[in-house]
Design a protein around this motif. Sequence first.
Motif, PDB file in Angstrom:
ATOM      1  N   ARG A  30      37.933  31.934  20.324  1.00  0.00           N
ATOM      2  CA  ARG A  30      38.254  32.931  21.220  1.00  0.00           C
ATOM      3  C   ARG A  30      38.969  32.330  22.467  1.00  0.00           C
ATOM      4  O   ARG A  30      38.757  30.803  22.528  1.00  0.00           O
ATOM      5  CB  ARG A  30      37.011  33.489  22.201  1.00  0.00           C
ATOM      6  N   GLN A  31      40.043  32.768  22.813  1.00  0.00           N
ATOM      7  CA  GLN A  31      40.983  32.209  24.019  1.00  0.00           C
ATOM      8  C   GLN A  31      41.230  33.407  24.924  1.00  0.00           C
ATOM      9  O   GLN A  31      41.147  34.465  24.727  1.00  0.00           O
ATOM     10  CB  GLN A  31      42.335  32.039  23.593  1.00  0.00           C
ATOM     11  N   SER A  32      41.256  32.818  26.055  1.00  0.00           N
ATOM     12  CA  SER A  32      41.384  33.796  27.270  1.00  0.00           C
ATOM     13  C   SER A  32      42.535  33.258  28.453  1.00  0.00           C
ATOM     14  O   SER A  32      42.370  31.969  28.669  1.00  0.00           O
ATOM     15  CB  SER A  32      40.366  34.343  27.947  1.00  0.00           C
ATOM     16  N   ALA A  33      43.206  33.950  28.938  1.00  0.00           N
ATOM     17  CA  ALA A  33      44.109  33.611  30.108  1.00  0.00           C
ATOM     18  C   ALA A  33      43.921  34.495  31.355  1.00  0.00           C
ATOM     19  O   ALA A  33      44.131  35.875  31.308  1.00  0.00           O
ATOM     20  CB  ALA A  33      45.705  33.978  29.935  1.00  0.00           C
ATOM     21  N   ILE A  34      43.299  33.807  32.180  1.00  0.00           N
ATOM     22  CA  ILE A  34      42.646  34.508  33.569  1.00  0.00           C
ATOM     23  C   ILE A  34      43.362  33.933  34.608  1.00  0.00           C
ATOM     24  O   ILE A  34      43.620  32.830  34.833  1.00  0.00           O
ATOM     25  CB  ILE A  34      40.820  34.358  33.643  1.00  0.00           C
ATOM     26  N   CYS A  35      43.756  35.062  35.348  1.00  0.00           N
ATOM     27  CA  CYS A  35      45.014  34.764  36.361  1.00  0.00           C
ATOM     28  C   CYS A  35      44.429  35.176  37.608  1.00  0.00           C
ATOM     29  O   CYS A  35      43.655  36.007  37.979  1.00  0.00           O
ATOM     30  CB  CYS A  35      46.291  35.431  36.147  1.00  0.00           C
ATOM     31  N   VAL A  36      44.327  34.046  38.828  1.00  0.00           N
ATOM     32  CA  VAL A  36      44.025  34.167  40.068  1.00  0.00           C
ATOM     33  C   VAL A  36      45.131  34.285  40.930  1.00  0.00           C
ATOM     34  O   VAL A  36      46.096  33.549  40.973  1.00  0.00           O
ATOM     35  CB  VAL A  36      43.109  32.649  40.477  1.00  0.00           C
ATOM     36  N   GLY A  47      43.095  38.556  37.432  1.00  0.00           N
ATOM     37  CA  GLY A  47      43.442  39.489  36.457  1.00  0.00           C
ATOM     38  C   GLY A  47      43.361  38.756  34.977  1.00  0.00           C
ATOM     39  O   GLY A  47      43.258  37.461  35.007  1.00  0.00           O
ATOM     40  N   GLU A  48      43.479  39.395  33.970  1.00  0.00           N
ATOM     41  CA  GLU A  48      43.399  38.779  32.563  1.00  0.00           C
ATOM     42  C   GLU A  48      44.655  39.567  31.713  1.00  0.00           C
ATOM     43  O   GLU A  48      45.070  40.670  32.096  1.00  0.00           O
ATOM     44  CB  GLU A  48      42.046  39.141  31.840  1.00  0.00           C
ATOM     45  N   ALA A  49      45.177  38.614  31.125  1.00  0.00           N
ATOM     46  CA  ALA A  49      46.303  39.026  30.067  1.00  0.00           C
ATOM     47  C   ALA A  49      45.682  39.175  28.790  1.00  0.00           C
ATOM     48  O   ALA A  49      45.024  38.165  28.316  1.00  0.00           O
ATOM     49  CB  ALA A  49      47.369  37.921  29.906  1.00  0.00           C
ATOM     50  N   PHE A  50      46.121  40.076  28.095  1.00  0.00           N
ATOM     51  CA  PHE A  50      45.690  40.218  26.545  1.00  0.00           C
ATOM     52  C   PHE A  50      46.663  39.795  25.829  1.00  0.00           C
ATOM     53  O   PHE A  50      47.881  40.032  25.981  1.00  0.00           O
ATOM     54  CB  PHE A  50      45.260  41.721  26.500  1.00  0.00           C
ATOM     55  N   TYR A  51      46.218  39.090  24.782  1.00  0.00           N
ATOM     56  CA  TYR A  51      47.222  38.719  23.763  1.00  0.00           C
ATOM     57  C   TYR A  51      46.505  38.334  22.642  1.00  0.00           C
ATOM     58  O   TYR A  51      45.274  37.998  22.906  1.00  0.00           O
ATOM     59  CB  TYR A  51      48.112  37.503  24.354  1.00  0.00           C
ATOM     60  N   PHE A  52      47.037  38.335  21.570  1.00  0.00           N
ATOM     61  CA  PHE A  52      46.140  37.865  20.286  1.00  0.00           C
ATOM     62  C   PHE A  52      47.102  37.049  19.364  1.00  0.00           C
ATOM     63  O   PHE A  52      48.132  37.236  19.348  1.00  0.00           O
ATOM     64  CB  PHE A  52      45.576  38.917  19.363  1.00  0.00           C
ATOM     65  N   PRO A  55      49.600  30.829  21.484  1.00  0.00           N
ATOM     66  CA  PRO A  55      48.532  30.277  22.224  1.00  0.00           C
ATOM     67  C   PRO A  55      48.607  30.938  23.624  1.00  0.00           C
ATOM     68  O   PRO A  55      49.549  31.429  24.202  1.00  0.00           O
ATOM     69  CB  PRO A  55      49.178  28.916  22.150  1.00  0.00           C
ATOM     70  N   ALA A  56      47.482  30.642  24.458  1.00  0.00           N
ATOM     71  CA  ALA A  56      47.310  31.164  25.621  1.00  0.00           C
ATOM     72  C   ALA A  56      48.049  30.542  26.780  1.00  0.00           C
ATOM     73  O   ALA A  56      48.319  30.935  27.596  1.00  0.00           O
ATOM     74  CB  ALA A  56      45.772  31.090  25.877  1.00  0.00           C
ATOM     75  N   GLU A  57      48.409  29.065  26.343  1.00  0.00           N
ATOM     76  CA  GLU A  57      49.287  28.421  27.040  1.00  0.00           C
ATOM     77  C   GLU A  57      50.581  28.988  27.433  1.00  0.00           C
ATOM     78  O   GLU A  57      51.131  28.909  28.345  1.00  0.00           O
ATOM     79  CB  GLU A  57      49.549  27.122  26.510  1.00  0.00           C
ATOM     80  N   ALA A  58      51.163  29.796  26.276  1.00  0.00           N
ATOM     81  CA  ALA A  58      52.401  30.429  26.558  1.00  0.00           C
ATOM     82  C   ALA A  58      52.256  31.722  27.478  1.00  0.00           C
ATOM     83  O   ALA A  58      53.186  31.648  28.406  1.00  0.00           O
ATOM     84  CB  ALA A  58      53.031  31.090  25.106  1.00  0.00           C
ATOM     85  N   VAL A  59      51.084  32.378  27.673  1.00  0.00           N
ATOM     86  CA  VAL A  59      51.117  33.472  28.554  1.00  0.00           C
ATOM     87  C   VAL A  59      50.861  32.866  29.811  1.00  0.00           C
ATOM     88  O   VAL A  59      51.548  33.182  31.095  1.00  0.00           O
ATOM     89  CB  VAL A  59      49.711  34.285  28.326  1.00  0.00           C
TER      90      VAL A  59
END
Length: 381
Positions: A30-36, A47-52, A55-59
């Motif tokens: 599981r990966q997540s990108a959570i933005c503050v 906020g959170e970005a959805f992607y599947f 890599p989350a690093e790109a977001v």
Amino acid sequence: MKITGVKTYVLQATLGEHGFGWSQRVTDRRQSAICVVDTDEGVQGVGEAFYFGGPAEAVAALIDDGLGPLVVGHDPFDTSVLWDRLYNLTRDQGQKGLTISAISAVDIALWDIKGKALGLPVYKLLGGAYRARARAYATGLYEPQGVPSIVAALVEEAVGYREAGFTGMKLKVGYGLETDESYVRAIREAIGDDIALMVDANHAYNASEAIRLARVLADYDVYWFEEPVIPEDIDGYMEVRAASDVLIAGGECEYTRYGFRQLIDCRAVDILQPDLCAAGGFTEVMKIIAMASAASIPVLPHVWGTNVGLAAALQLYAALPHFPERRFAAEPFFEYDRSHHPFRDGVTHEQLSFDSGYLEIPDRPGLGISLDVAYLQKFLA
Ligand code: CA
């Protein structure tokens, strides 16, 4: 108030024996990108970005290096102005995909700031709540790995959802028509006729295959058939919808009002599924909802991710209108992912409240959550 900084946490965890598959692949993580987003008045939004497929690093790079500098110094209350600025300045290579997921995360964080600054839940700022709780369906029933019998494991999981109080659940299909039917048949027999059963092919089929499956699904009273064909194939969606007695759903791989315009104008689906954390955040998804309401096409958002994305989706869900309004209006289902996730719940101090098939919609300010930053450190990628 001024925005002073934008920072993204990239989280990751491996799933071990809980890895799961669907029509496109098997995942072991599981990966997540959570933005503050921080402000000069100390109010912080998340906020959170959805992607599947990562890599989350790109977001994270898109958010922190691409979008952050474009919003720092601006008023977080200017959500429409900032959305148009971000979209326009990334338009040439943006338009769909990760760029819009990145914009979504920033936009959600800005709405969180607005709510927290005003002491109001986001749904109040979106126009008010049509409902106080969300009728949840369980998303799960992926292909388990390393089990002696996939069907037996799926049946056990499905019965568990029923016993937990769910009135609906969604099964992954797209493994071939015979396999799909064997899963649908076993689950329908196990859960009985009074539970809504949805299936999701994750765009595994072409139109003629999907039509054949749709005819089989009708025999098992399947409520909707999600992503039957690839998202680019609008004509295929229209062919499948015209030939299917089962409702056709789609939209989690579509982005912005520009992308959804075609799905709506063509009446390509019975149920539109924009993802708040992918299709453009609150600012844009409310516009998509307005367009869909003019065509009376129900919007049942796609939901995925951690408690951040879930909390944001609950705020949007509260503000979903009826399609159409009437005395005894149909209440939408809320997608509640129940597949294994090591850090879904831990990222926030507050937890969702699920009881008898319903999730409570928090009425706390903003998204109603705060990040547990110490917990996040354990999962930093
Ligand atoms: Ca789906």
